[in-house]
Design a protein around this motif. Structure first.
Motif: not given
Length: 105
Positions: A34-42, A56-61, A63-67
């Motif tokens: 339920r937590d998978g959203d943009r802050r986790w890079g999807r 686990l397996r964030p999508r590169p497009q 990803v916000d590396w600061e988060q």
């Protein structure tokens, strides 16, 4: 609410997130879909107790590396590693998961 404290910790700056409380150490990582959203890079966040531990397996497009600073990142293969490596800052910890044989019936 117990889930609310995890959300607040995820918004903390990376230097404060690294100082995880002792209750997070030694616990088994778990995933929370339920937590998978943009802050986790999807990707899928993995928690140790109530603390974010890895993604686990964030999508590169997305990803916000600061988060994601200070968290482990798991990828499926070397191709995903190369793609993430193009944008990841120095010092990012990325682990390639080993291939597994499909179960036989």
């Amino acid at each position: 609410m117990p889930g609310q404290s995890a959300q607040l910790r995820a918004r903390l700056p990376a230097r404060r997130r690294r100082r995880r409380p002792a209750s997070c150490c030694g616990s088994t990582p778990s995933r929370r879909h339920r937590d998978g959203d943009r802050r986790w890079g999807r990707g899928t966040p993995l928690y140790a107790g109530d603390c974010p531990y890895a993604v686990l397996r964030p999508r590169p497009q997305f990803v916000d590396w600061e988060q994601l600073k200070g968290l482990l990142t798991f990828v499926r293969n070397l191709d995903e590693l190369r793609i993430l490596g193009r944008t990841a800052p120095n010092g990012t910890r990325v682990i390639v998961l080993p291939e597994q044989e499909p179960p036989t019936q």
